[in-house]
Scaffold this motif. Sequence first.
Motif, short mmCIF file in Angstrom:
data_model
loop_
_atom_site.label_atom_id
_atom_site.label_comp_id
_atom_site.label_asym_id
_atom_site.label_seq_id
_atom_site.Cartn_x
_atom_site.Cartn_y
_atom_site.Cartn_z
N GLU A 194 -26.59 13.71 37.59
CA GLU A 194 -26.97 14.27 38.84
C GLU A 194 -25.91 14.16 39.99
OE1 GLU A 194 -30.68 13.64 40.32
OE2 GLU A 194 -31.55 13.19 38.53
N LYS A 195 -25.51 12.81 40.29
CA LYS A 195 -24.51 12.64 41.33
C LYS A 195 -23.13 13.30 40.98
CE LYS A 195 -22.76 9.03 44.33
NZ LYS A 195 -23.00 10.04 45.53
N LEU A 196 -22.86 13.19 39.66
CA LEU A 196 -21.65 13.67 39.18
C LEU A 196 -21.41 15.25 39.50
CD1 LEU A 196 -20.98 11.52 35.79
CD2 LEU A 196 -19.67 11.54 38.13
N CYS A 197 -22.69 16.04 38.94
CA CYS A 197 -22.68 17.44 39.31
C CYS A 197 -22.65 17.73 40.58
CB CYS A 197 -23.95 17.93 38.71
SG CYS A 197 -23.99 17.73 36.54
N GLU A 198 -23.44 16.91 41.22
CA GLU A 198 -23.29 17.51 42.83
C GLU A 198 -22.03 17.11 43.32
OE1 GLU A 198 -26.23 15.74 46.65
OE2 GLU A 198 -25.50 14.26 45.06
N GLU A 199 -21.29 15.96 43.26
CA GLU A 199 -19.92 15.94 43.86
C GLU A 199 -18.95 16.98 43.42
OE1 GLU A 199 -18.90 11.93 42.65
OE2 GLU A 199 -20.18 10.89 44.07
N GLN A 200 -19.12 17.35 42.19
CA GLN A 200 -18.09 18.36 41.50
C GLN A 200 -18.44 19.68 42.28
OE1 GLN A 200 -15.73 17.18 39.55
NE2 GLN A 200 -14.94 19.14 40.06
N ALA A 201 -19.76 20.03 42.55
CA ALA A 201 -20.18 21.43 43.20
C ALA A 201 -19.85 21.35 44.39
CB ALA A 201 -21.87 21.30 43.12
N ASN A 202 -19.61 20.18 45.23
CA ASN A 202 -19.13 20.09 46.55
C ASN A 202 -17.57 20.35 46.49
OD1 ASN A 202 -21.64 19.66 47.69
ND2 ASN A 202 -21.55 17.54 47.59
N ILE A 203 -16.94 20.02 45.57
CA ILE A 203 -15.46 20.03 45.61
C ILE A 203 -15.09 21.57 45.44
CG2 ILE A 203 -13.37 19.66 44.13
CD1 ILE A 203 -14.51 16.81 43.47
N LEU A 204 -15.97 22.12 44.39
CA LEU A 204 -15.56 23.64 44.23
C LEU A 204 -16.14 24.51 45.51
CD1 LEU A 204 -16.93 24.04 40.39
CD2 LEU A 204 -14.44 23.56 41.35
N LYS A 205 -16.97 24.08 46.21
CA LYS A 205 -17.58 24.60 47.26
C LYS A 205 -16.40 24.66 48.40
CE LYS A 205 -21.19 24.62 50.92
NZ LYS A 205 -22.65 23.81 51.55
N ALA A 211 -10.50 30.11 49.84
CA ALA A 211 -9.89 30.74 49.05
C ALA A 211 -10.23 32.19 49.38
CB ALA A 211 -10.57 30.68 47.62
N ALA A 212 -9.43 33.13 48.97
CA ALA A 212 -9.47 34.66 48.88
C ALA A 212 -10.75 35.00 48.04
CB ALA A 212 -8.32 35.38 48.69
N LYS A 213 -11.87 35.53 48.49
CA LYS A 213 -12.95 35.67 47.85
C LYS A 213 -12.61 36.98 46.65
CE LYS A 213 -15.13 32.44 49.87
NZ LYS A 213 -14.37 32.24 50.71
N HIS A 214 -11.79 37.87 47.02
CA HIS A 214 -11.86 38.83 46.01
C HIS A 214 -10.99 38.49 44.81
CE1 HIS A 214 -8.12 38.73 48.92
NE2 HIS A 214 -7.55 39.38 47.87
N GLU A 215 -10.32 37.42 44.77
CA GLU A 215 -9.56 37.07 43.67
C GLU A 215 -10.59 36.76 42.58
OE1 GLU A 215 -6.14 34.64 44.29
OE2 GLU A 215 -5.73 35.37 46.16
N CYS A 222 -16.32 30.38 41.67
CA CYS A 222 -17.66 30.46 42.17
C CYS A 222 -18.84 30.37 40.97
CB CYS A 222 -17.92 31.75 43.13
SG CYS A 222 -17.20 31.56 44.49
N GLU A 223 -18.54 30.97 39.77
CA GLU A 223 -19.41 30.96 38.75
C GLU A 223 -19.64 29.69 38.15
OE1 GLU A 223 -17.67 33.90 35.85
OE2 GLU A 223 -18.39 35.58 37.07
N THR A 224 -18.47 29.00 38.18
CA THR A 224 -18.77 27.26 37.65
C THR A 224 -19.55 26.70 38.77
OG1 THR A 224 -16.23 27.53 36.72
CG2 THR A 224 -17.10 25.31 37.07
N GLN A 225 -19.07 26.77 39.96
CA GLN A 225 -20.07 26.10 40.98
C GLN A 225 -21.38 26.46 40.66
OE1 GLN A 225 -19.10 27.19 44.92
NE2 GLN A 225 -20.86 25.93 45.85
#
Length: 959
Positions: A194-205, A211-215, A222-225
């Motif tokens: 859980e902690k690993l997924c949480e930390e990784q999601a925060n990095i992607l966030k 980032a430029a959201k249209h790219e 965002c899909e990975t997050q």
Amino acid sequence: MDFSIEDSFASRRHGRRSLQTFEAMMGAESPAVRDDKISKVFRRESTAINVQKSIQLLDESIHTPSPRGVRTPGGTLKHSSYTPRLLASGTKYDVSTRMGSAKKRTPQAMRSFQRSFQEESFQARPMMESFQEESFQPRTMMENDEDLTTTNVALLLDEDPGISASKSLFMDFLQCLRSYPSESEIFTQIEVYEKLCEEQANILKKLTQHAAKHEEKFIRTCETQNQLNKELATWKLIRTLFKDRQDVSMKEEFMMEQGEDDQPLVVEGIYQSDKKIIDSLLEREQSVREAQLIVDWLENCAQEDCENISIKFFSDRAVGIENARHRLMKQGHGLPTGAARSLITELDPDAPIRQNKLLDDLDKEDEDRLLQYIFACLRAGQLEKAQTRCIECGQAWRAASLEGWKLYNDSNFEGPDGVYQRRPVEGNPNRDIWKKVCWNMVQDPRVNTYEKAIYSVLSGNLQGILPLCHSWSDYMWAYFRVLVDRRIEDEIRLKTTISRSLEHLPGEYWEKNLTTKSVFKEIEAAEMIQREAGSIYHQIQKYIILGDIPGLIQLLYDHIKLHKEETTLHLLRFITHFILFIRSTDLHSKEDLCNSILECYVEELIKNQHYQLVAHYVSKLPSDAQIFWYAKFLEGINDKEERQFYRDLAEDSGLDIAAISKRVVENIRSKSDVDFSSLNQDSVDSSISEEDKRKIEAIDWLVFDVNQRHEALKQANALMRVFVALKKLDAAKAVFDKLPPDSVDVVHKSYLQQTGSNNLPRDDMNAIHEYLCMKAYLDAMDSFNDWIQHYHHGQPKQPEPPTGGTFTDRVAYEHRLKTYEQDHERWYQNLLMQTQTTKDHIYNVLLFPDGGWMADPSMENNDENTMDDNEDVDTKRSEQLQHLRSLTLPGLVFLLHNILHTSEQYQECLRLADMIASEQNNLYQVFREEELQRLLHLLRESSLKLLNNGKGPLGYEKK
């Protein structure tokens, strides 16, 4: 409460109304306001807007616009930087909020509620949006500086930031597996997941914030997050339910061993509060307890959305409907109000419904916002937070009304405490009356939709909650909340000890007899969420909740097989670790499907070059699959140092290195199989291709370990057979050189150390015999090549005699001729020596002992221990050996005759006939008819040479 702050808020609100609303309605001057403070507010906002515009232009110039706050209809909501918290460990059954006793724990959430919260619209939306723009400041890049690191900037420039940033997650999961290998640590293991997924999601966030959201690449990020957030929620569900189920199983086993009854003892006539009754129910009924745990999980999953909400209310001395109060105060002073509509004339909460009149628009806006916020807090399981906000906004009555659902409990009936003081009473003794009032209120069309939903949640009215449900998680929360409420109400009415009769609830309350299965059936029938309900993560959660592990494994297997191309590596990672978790429990089943899933993950790890992870996950497969997959992986490793490294990893993971190394060589060697029966002596291809080089280099896999030297001999022999059959002698020599010179001795010593016997197994003896045969053949061909080199290129050239030259020229010619004769004599002597050497090497092949060249030795004279009656005969190898004798030995005989005939050893040539015809060696059996005819023709020529030299046809002197 700080009244000076409220006065400032009130003056700001009054100033805004004088600009927007009251001038049009009243045509008169507003009440006394603080113009200087209003001007300061406007100047501060104007400055903030200018700064924001400048930052926006800067962001647009570098194509990374600063993230803006999310605008939600009818409210001033602000998403602030927030790091989710892990679910803290607590009591056995975390039902504190449901029972109204303690503050709820809040893990990180899924983001299902945010969408439903944003999609709801209100009647006064234009006015609310204008207020939102004034009271809400978007985040600027300056606020995000703490998140903008050098690593993040580098990732932003990557082709796929989501994949690059989350690549380390695969190794982290492997390290977690290794750190917690014990079955007693499986839930600690899940907490780390859980902690690993949480930390990784925060990095992607953080990445997506800059980032430029249209790219397209950031859309994938965002899909990975989002996928990691769903995985995080699923791990939390797994830990919550499986931990409870394991506790129940352990308790049942303990009770059976002790011979005790698990049912709690209930004494008739003893007072039991509602809370005690339900505590007993949750302890006794696993289905009700799991339903409550699911509610807690769903509320925890909405926690982040609630944490990200920041809403401001402008109130005057903590009075909820400040505009109506202000209007009535003006009327009391005889000032015109300009009200043309039928507005309320009293300030109590029930005034709009009792008087059937309207609230002021801004009061209505404030109330809509507050109701939204309360519902969001209830969705996230934060009732206390909602009550605090109600009190802050001057609606303490509403905070009190939210207490009515709590179960009544008077702990004073349990006896005095240590200091003999009266303890406070908890909950609502008239809970049944409160619930009936809530149900009646929900039927009133004049009540706000959010207010209906708030009290429907607390009173178990499903129809009042569903209008605000927009996602699968929302529907699940509504249904399971009602399911638990219904079971609680049944239990209380069945076992209550109070003297009065409880109020009858409406018939609709008792209509739906919900169960876990019926909940999923109804949710999947809802059209608006059918597609979401069919997503793989929600399907996984469904089967986990139902406890159908075999069905879940079948679902995962079918999904991977049917959607292999669309299945992401992160999903495969989650499924794989879930399968490994199931194996650590007593719930494992369908091992063949589990192994197939693990094989898919191993295949994807190899394809995506996560090489260091392969060995550990291969070790989770059956032995045959271990050999197959790790051998397939090692085929692509060419560097010697890397080969040793991955070989060590396999050894550390407990893999069968010997069997794997053997399979690697066999796989590489069999890439292009050769049909020996289709070859002939004219089949010559001396070039060494890249594929041949890979086959030669593969022998290194078996040379690392001396205990595998016998296998190295066998595989090298098999490869040399092919190369010799194709006349690729250089390739055959390269294979031979791969084997250390002491290989035969090493095989004997290794077998002696392992068994204490000197009698090798039959297949090892055959391999050594074949190795020696190949050595004899290669030595013979090397010697023949040396003979050819010496005969054609070492022979001195006779000088040409001068024509009509002078005396000096003739003397010089005679000198050259004498030198030539000396060189020729020396060359001839060397030729005889080389001929003898070559002849001996070829005879070593033709007259090879122990059954002949490339013929397995007879076992008659060997010890019985070397015989194995059950040993399978390698038919393919035997056929290859027979074909190789037919392809090679006639050619050697022709080469030997050519050498002897060229060196004028004609009598020796005729002796070849005796050697070939001898029954001892059976060499005549390897000759075809046309080859025998050719040999007889060559022998005839040698016999004629003898006759021309004055000898007999067989080389004897004539009498």
